[in-house]
Each structure stands twice: as C-alpha cells, then as structure tokens.
Design a protein around this motif. Structure first.
Motif, mmCIF file in Angstrom:
data_model
loop_
_atom_site.group_PDB
_atom_site.id
_atom_site.type_symbol
_atom_site.label_atom_id
_atom_site.label_comp_id
_atom_site.label_asym_id
_atom_site.label_seq_id
_atom_site.Cartn_x
_atom_site.Cartn_y
_atom_site.Cartn_z
ATOM 1 N N LEU A 110 0.834 -1.200 0.000
ATOM 2 C CA LEU A 110 0.000 0.000 0.000
ATOM 3 C C LEU A 110 0.873 1.257 0.000
ATOM 4 O O LEU A 110 0.596 2.211 -0.723
ATOM 5 C CB LEU A 110 -0.943 -0.003 1.203
ATOM 6 C CG LEU A 110 -1.819 1.237 1.372
ATOM 7 C CD1 LEU A 110 -2.684 1.484 0.141
ATOM 8 C CD2 LEU A 110 -2.675 1.092 2.629
ATOM 9 N N ASP A 112 3.910 1.525 -1.203
ATOM 10 C CA ASP A 112 4.490 1.629 -2.546
ATOM 11 C C ASP A 112 3.465 2.178 -3.542
ATOM 12 O O ASP A 112 3.799 3.005 -4.391
ATOM 13 C CB ASP A 112 5.015 0.276 -3.015
ATOM 14 C CG ASP A 112 6.261 -0.164 -2.267
ATOM 15 O OD1 ASP A 112 6.891 0.670 -1.581
ATOM 16 O OD2 ASP A 112 6.597 -1.366 -2.358
ATOM 17 N N ALA A 113 2.208 1.727 -3.429
ATOM 18 C CA ALA A 113 1.156 2.224 -4.309
ATOM 19 C C ALA A 113 0.943 3.721 -4.093
ATOM 20 O O ALA A 113 0.791 4.483 -5.057
ATOM 21 C CB ALA A 113 -0.149 1.457 -4.073
ATOM 22 N N CYS A 114 0.961 4.147 -2.846
ATOM 23 C CA CYS A 114 0.788 5.572 -2.550
ATOM 24 C C CYS A 114 1.951 6.401 -3.085
ATOM 25 O O CYS A 114 1.747 7.505 -3.589
ATOM 26 C CB CYS A 114 0.607 5.776 -1.048
ATOM 27 S SG CYS A 114 -0.985 5.165 -0.449
ATOM 28 N N GLU A 144 3.644 5.626 -5.714
ATOM 29 C CA GLU A 144 3.399 5.669 -7.162
ATOM 30 C C GLU A 144 2.363 6.744 -7.498
ATOM 31 O O GLU A 144 2.502 7.450 -8.495
ATOM 32 C CB GLU A 144 2.925 4.309 -7.687
ATOM 33 C CG GLU A 144 4.026 3.304 -7.880
ATOM 34 C CD GLU A 144 4.998 3.684 -8.990
ATOM 35 O OE1 GLU A 144 4.575 4.161 -10.064
ATOM 36 O OE2 GLU A 144 6.205 3.501 -8.781
ATOM 37 N N LEU A 198 1.156 1.019 -10.651
ATOM 38 C CA LEU A 198 0.130 1.298 -9.643
ATOM 39 C C LEU A 198 -0.997 0.273 -9.708
ATOM 40 O O LEU A 198 -1.427 -0.245 -8.670
ATOM 41 C CB LEU A 198 -0.418 2.715 -9.826
ATOM 42 C CG LEU A 198 -1.562 3.112 -8.896
ATOM 43 C CD1 LEU A 198 -1.149 3.019 -7.435
ATOM 44 C CD2 LEU A 198 -2.052 4.513 -9.241
ATOM 45 N N ARG A 208 -0.867 -2.798 -10.777
ATOM 46 C CA ARG A 208 -0.385 -4.087 -10.267
ATOM 47 C C ARG A 208 -0.270 -4.075 -8.746
ATOM 48 O O ARG A 208 -0.648 -5.035 -8.083
ATOM 49 C CB ARG A 208 0.943 -4.463 -10.913
ATOM 50 C CG ARG A 208 0.796 -4.937 -12.349
ATOM 51 C CD ARG A 208 2.066 -5.540 -12.911
ATOM 52 N NE ARG A 208 3.204 -4.640 -12.902
ATOM 53 C CZ ARG A 208 3.441 -3.690 -13.801
ATOM 54 N NH1 ARG A 208 2.605 -3.518 -14.810
ATOM 55 N NH2 ARG A 208 4.521 -2.941 -13.727
ATOM 56 N N LEU A 209 0.248 -2.997 -8.190
ATOM 57 C CA LEU A 209 0.373 -2.916 -6.737
ATOM 58 C C LEU A 209 -0.989 -2.998 -6.059
ATOM 59 O O LEU A 209 -1.169 -3.749 -5.099
ATOM 60 C CB LEU A 209 1.078 -1.613 -6.337
ATOM 61 C CG LEU A 209 2.573 -1.540 -6.628
ATOM 62 C CD1 LEU A 209 3.072 -0.110 -6.455
ATOM 63 C CD2 LEU A 209 3.345 -2.505 -5.736
ATOM 64 N N LEU A 210 -1.938 -2.236 -6.567
ATOM 65 C CA LEU A 210 -3.277 -2.279 -5.971
ATOM 66 C C LEU A 210 -3.919 -3.649 -6.165
ATOM 67 O O LEU A 210 -4.624 -4.144 -5.286
ATOM 68 C CB LEU A 210 -4.155 -1.170 -6.550
ATOM 69 C CG LEU A 210 -3.734 0.254 -6.163
ATOM 70 C CD1 LEU A 210 -4.564 1.279 -6.918
ATOM 71 C CD2 LEU A 210 -3.824 0.476 -4.659
#
Length: 119
Positions: free
Chosen positions: A36, A38-40, A42, A83, A85-87
């Motif tokens: 999460l 890492d997604a933020c 991004e 993003l 993929r991370l989510l």
C-alpha cells in the motif's frame, strides 16, 4: 473496526486519501501495508509526472530528428501500470454493486454455493 495505521511521511493529498481509505477500511498484514505504501508513492509520482506533462510538449524531437512522443507519456503509462499491479496485489474485495435483477454479488455467490451443494 480495523486498527488505524499512521500514513508514511510525505504523502501527497491523493495518496493520503488512498492510504486512509484502505488502511482504515481493511485489516492489512505488514507486507500488504508495504505494498500500500508503494502504491501511494506511485500515486505521488504519477501526480508529479502529470503536472510536468501539462507544461511540456506532447511531441518532441527524437535522436534522428523525427517527431516522437514525449518521454513523459511513456513514463506515465509505465507508472500507471505499476500502480494497477500494486493495488491488484492487495486483493481488496470489489465493492458490492447491485447485479442484474437487483441481486447483490454476495447474494448471488450464496445462491451459487447452495446450488453447488445440491440444496
């Protein structure tokens, strides 16, 4: 109610909203919290790239003098894919939306489970 996790330092406004909504709405393991974060990060990077692209030319001169798309366009596309993929790795459930005929997804799944058992 799930435990609130403090957001990582330095998140931008949009990333902070995503962090808050997900971290307060779901019980996340430590590895999921990292994804999460890492997604933020991004999201913040995408915001910066989009801001830069607003003031840049969409078409630039390539190495051989030919017109090519700005490198920012490619970077945005790549970071949006990262993003997504991370989510996706968080495997958050879809919000329930009424299906055709007014039945919710959970009601449909329950009915399918009953039918699968022969009940």
């Amino acid at each position: 109610m799930t435990a609130k996790h403090d957001p990582p330092a330095g998140l931008g406004d949009k990333a902070l909203v995503v962090w808050t909504e997900i971290s307060e709405g779901y019980d996340l393991r430590i590895d999921e919290l990292r994804v999460l974060e890492d997604a933020c990060r991004e999201i913040d990077l995408i915001e910066r790239l989009e801001a830069d692209l607003q003031h840049a030319e969409l078409i630039v001169t390539g190495s051989m003098g030919q017109p090519v798309a700005s490198p920012l366009v490619q970077e945005l596309r790549q970071h949006r894919g990262v993003l997504a993929r991370l989510l996706g790795w968080l495997k958050l459930p879809d919000e329930e939306a009424p299906a055709a005929g007014g039945r919710s997804a959970s009601a449909r799944q329950a009915a399918m489970a009953r039918w699968g058992r022969g009940a």
